[in-house]
Design an enzyme around this catalytic site. Structure first.
Site, PDB file in Angstrom:
ATOM      1  N   LEU A  12       6.712  -6.771   9.692  1.00  0.00           N
ATOM      2  CA  LEU A  12       5.636  -6.032  10.380  1.00  0.00           C
ATOM      3  C   LEU A  12       4.381  -5.963   9.524  1.00  0.00           C
ATOM      4  O   LEU A  12       3.265  -6.165  10.019  1.00  0.00           O
ATOM      5  CB  LEU A  12       6.108  -4.621  10.714  1.00  0.00           C
ATOM      6  CG  LEU A  12       6.891  -4.446  12.005  1.00  0.00           C
ATOM      7  CD1 LEU A  12       7.370  -3.007  12.124  1.00  0.00           C
ATOM      8  CD2 LEU A  12       6.044  -4.808  13.219  1.00  0.00           C
ATOM      9  N   TYR A 135      20.181   5.243   5.574  1.00  0.00           N
ATOM     10  CA  TYR A 135      18.935   4.615   6.046  1.00  0.00           C
ATOM     11  C   TYR A 135      18.291   5.497   7.110  1.00  0.00           C
ATOM     12  O   TYR A 135      17.111   5.861   7.015  1.00  0.00           O
ATOM     13  CB  TYR A 135      19.223   3.221   6.613  1.00  0.00           C
ATOM     14  CG  TYR A 135      18.039   2.607   7.336  1.00  0.00           C
ATOM     15  CD1 TYR A 135      16.948   2.120   6.621  1.00  0.00           C
ATOM     16  CD2 TYR A 135      18.009   2.524   8.729  1.00  0.00           C
ATOM     17  CE1 TYR A 135      15.846   1.568   7.277  1.00  0.00           C
ATOM     18  CE2 TYR A 135      16.915   1.969   9.392  1.00  0.00           C
ATOM     19  CZ  TYR A 135      15.841   1.498   8.661  1.00  0.00           C
ATOM     20  OH  TYR A 135      14.751   0.963   9.308  1.00  0.00           O
TER      21      TYR A 135
HETATM   22  N1  LIG Z   1      13.756  -4.790  10.486  1.00  0.00           N
HETATM   23  C1  LIG Z   1      14.193  -4.043  11.488  1.00  0.00           C
HETATM   24  O1  LIG Z   1      15.038  -4.475  12.283  1.00  0.00           O
HETATM   25  C2  LIG Z   1      13.644  -2.652  11.690  1.00  0.00           C
HETATM   26  C3  LIG Z   1      14.150  -1.872  12.732  1.00  0.00           C
HETATM   27  C4  LIG Z   1      13.630  -0.583  12.924  1.00  0.00           C
HETATM   28  C5  LIG Z   1      12.627  -0.111  12.095  1.00  0.00           C
HETATM   29  N2  LIG Z   1      12.158  -0.907  11.092  1.00  0.00           N
HETATM   30  C6  LIG Z   1      11.112  -0.356  10.214  1.00  0.00           C
HETATM   31  O2  LIG Z   1      10.005  -1.224  10.293  1.00  0.00           O
HETATM   32  C7  LIG Z   1       9.255  -1.167   9.073  1.00  0.00           C
HETATM   33  C8  LIG Z   1       8.922  -2.560   8.623  1.00  0.00           C
HETATM   34  O3  LIG Z   1      10.110  -3.267   8.301  1.00  0.00           O
HETATM   35  P1  LIG Z   1      10.254  -4.824   8.600  1.00  0.00           P
HETATM   36  O4  LIG Z   1      10.991  -4.943   9.856  1.00  0.00           O
HETATM   37  O5  LIG Z   1       8.946  -5.482   8.453  1.00  0.00           O
HETATM   38  O6  LIG Z   1      11.280  -5.223   7.454  1.00  0.00           O
HETATM   39  P2  LIG Z   1      11.087  -6.009   6.106  1.00  0.00           P
HETATM   40  O7  LIG Z   1      10.676  -7.393   6.424  1.00  0.00           O
HETATM   41  O8  LIG Z   1      12.348  -5.777   5.361  1.00  0.00           O
HETATM   42  O9  LIG Z   1       9.869  -5.262   5.393  1.00  0.00           O
HETATM   43  C9  LIG Z   1      10.002  -4.133   4.584  1.00  0.00           C
HETATM   44  C10 LIG Z   1       9.116  -4.310   3.386  1.00  0.00           C
HETATM   45  O10 LIG Z   1       9.203  -3.144   2.535  1.00  0.00           O
HETATM   46  C11 LIG Z   1       9.076  -3.583   1.210  1.00  0.00           C
HETATM   47  N3  LIG Z   1       9.665  -2.701   0.214  1.00  0.00           N
HETATM   48  C12 LIG Z   1      10.977  -2.441  -0.010  1.00  0.00           C
HETATM   49  N4  LIG Z   1      11.109  -1.663  -1.104  1.00  0.00           N
HETATM   50  C13 LIG Z   1       9.856  -1.437  -1.573  1.00  0.00           C
HETATM   51  C14 LIG Z   1       9.342  -0.723  -2.687  1.00  0.00           C
HETATM   52  N5  LIG Z   1      10.149  -0.067  -3.543  1.00  0.00           N
HETATM   53  N6  LIG Z   1       8.011  -0.707  -2.877  1.00  0.00           N
HETATM   54  C15 LIG Z   1       7.177  -1.361  -2.035  1.00  0.00           C
HETATM   55  N7  LIG Z   1       7.602  -2.068  -0.973  1.00  0.00           N
HETATM   56  C16 LIG Z   1       8.947  -2.104  -0.739  1.00  0.00           C
HETATM   57  C17 LIG Z   1       9.817  -4.908   1.176  1.00  0.00           C
HETATM   58  O11 LIG Z   1       9.305  -5.654   0.098  1.00  0.00           O
HETATM   59  P3  LIG Z   1       9.983  -7.032  -0.390  1.00  0.00           P
HETATM   60  O12 LIG Z   1       9.836  -7.984   0.724  1.00  0.00           O
HETATM   61  O13 LIG Z   1       9.163  -7.403  -1.527  1.00  0.00           O
HETATM   62  O14 LIG Z   1      11.389  -6.667  -0.700  1.00  0.00           O
HETATM   63  C18 LIG Z   1       9.524  -5.495   2.535  1.00  0.00           C
HETATM   64  O15 LIG Z   1       8.473  -6.418   2.448  1.00  0.00           O
HETATM   65  C19 LIG Z   1      10.099  -0.325   8.118  1.00  0.00           C
HETATM   66  O16 LIG Z   1       9.601   0.984   8.100  1.00  0.00           O
HETATM   67  C20 LIG Z   1      11.470  -0.313   8.748  1.00  0.00           C
HETATM   68  O17 LIG Z   1      12.224   0.835   8.408  1.00  0.00           O
HETATM   69  C21 LIG Z   1      12.626  -2.166  10.866  1.00  0.00           C
END
Ligand SMILES: NC(=O)c1ccc[n+]([C@@H]2O[C@H](COP(=O)([O-])OP(=O)(O)OC[C@H]3O[C@@H](n4cnc5c(N)ncnc54)[C@H](OP(=O)(O)O)[C@@H]3O)[C@@H](O)[C@H]2O)c1
Length: 299
Positions: A12, A135
């Site tokens: 995202l 989580y």
């Molecule tokens: N993925 C899903 O299915 C899903 C479903 C529901 C809600 N969400 C929510 O959507 C949002 C975006 O997630 P996404 O889907 O884009 O997943 P994602 O691709 O896993 O992105 C999450 C990002 O957070 C970063 N992150 C993790 N630990 C961190 C830290 N200590 N400091 C700074 N950055 C950190 C990660 O960095 P690295 O890449 O460098 O590890 C990753 O780029 C999140 O709030 C998540 O909870 C996701």
């Protein structure tokens, strides 16, 4: 406008950076070795889990709007390392919200359908939450932190995010394409009903919410179709013209560390009535996913 994005390496966050770059002054905050797609933005490494780096970076940048998409998203990993999950998902959101409060910046913080227990979905924005597992609980506490600390804040809930971009990580949707293309069997839960979110669409709705609306509170911004994962896998396969075996499995038959909502999913009528970027039907979302996949370049 000065717009900052956390989780800029992620699906995202990376989409948001790509959509903002060239139109605004963009600070992309990430952590690991990945990078968002090419574009005009300033990159900075900052840890959501250390209590201060992200807050300091936002203050130094002078952000006027913040899209907070960074989180530990490995649901079972959060059970193995709960301290990290709480530090990043709750503590990191507190950092972001404190900076937004100090700057008078607008905040959109991303959250999840997992704040619901999955007893009776799909869920509307006003339905009672009951987060199960580290989580889910750390994200729900992040919602409360964002809404209570930052005065101008919306929480945008999404579900099962996926993207066909080269820079996006592996997800259930990409694994379906890859496994069926190799002639491998795909196993999928037929008792987990959920919404899905094409990252490009979710990011567009979140950015519109961030930059064009004064809405405060929770908004559901997934795609519109709720289905079980076997149905989702079959639709992905059909869109890609892939045949092969998709085997239904039951959640209880697989050893998972964190509980999963079974009757989940998000109602998106409010977003549909409010935003120019409307939640996509599954057919429209998969059409765009297929186009993204066709444009992938070897890494
Ligand atoms: N993925 C899903 O299915 C899903 C479903 C529901 C809600 N969400 C929510 O959507 C949002 C975006 O997630 P996404 O889907 O884009 O997943 P994602 O691709 O896993 O992105 C999450 C990002 O957070 C970063 N992150 C993790 N630990 C961190 C830290 N200590 N400091 C700074 N950055 C950190 C990660 O960095 P690295 O890449 O460098 O590890 C990753 O780029 C999140 O709030 C998540 O909870 C996701």
């Amino acid at each position: 406008m000065k717009v900052a994005v956390t989780g800029a390496n992620g699906m995202l966050g990376g989409e948001a950076v790509a959509q903002l770059a060239g139109r605004h002054e963009v600070l992309a905050l990430g952590f690991g070795p990945g990078r968002p797609p090419e574009g005009t933005y300033r990159w900075q490494e900052a840890d959501l889990g250390d209590g201060r780096s992200v807050e300091a970076a936002l203050l130094e940048f002078g952000a006027q709007a913040v899209f907070h998409a960074g989180a530990v998203t490995d649901v079972d990993g959060c059970e193995r390392e709960p301290d990290a999950a709480w530090r990043v998902n709750t503590g990191g959101t507190q950092q972001v919200a404190r900076a937004c409060r100090a700057l008078g910046a607008r905040l959109v913080a991303v959250s999840t359908d997992y704040v619901f227990d999955g007893a009776s979905g799909p869920y509307g924005e006003e339905d009672l939450t009951n987060a199960r597992g580290v989580y889910a609980q750390s994200k729900l506490a992040g919602e409360w932190a964002a809404l209570s600390i930052a005065p101008d804040c919306a929480v945008a809930r999404v579900a099962v995010v996926y993207s066909g971009r080269t820079t996006a990580r592996s997800t259930f949707a990409t694994q379906v394409v890859e496994k069926l293309s190799r002639g491998e069997v795909v196993k999928a839960f037929d008792d987990q009903f959920t919404s899905t979110t094409l990252a490009a669409s979710g990011a567009a709705m979140c950015l519109e919410l961030l930059l064009e609306h004064a809405y405060r509170g929770v908004l559901h911004v997934s795609d519109e179709t709720v289905m079980d994962r076997v149905d989702f896998a079959r639709r992905v396969a059909a869109r890609f013209g892939l045949t092969g075996e998709i085997v239904p499995v039951k959640t209880a038959d697989v050893k998972l560390l964190a509980p999963r909502p079974l009757r989940g999913g998000l109602k998106v009528e409010r977003a549909a009535g409010m935003l120019r970027h409307r939640p996509l039907s599954i057919d429209a979302a998969l059409g765009r996913f297929h186009d993204e996949w066709a444009r992938r370049t070897p890494r």
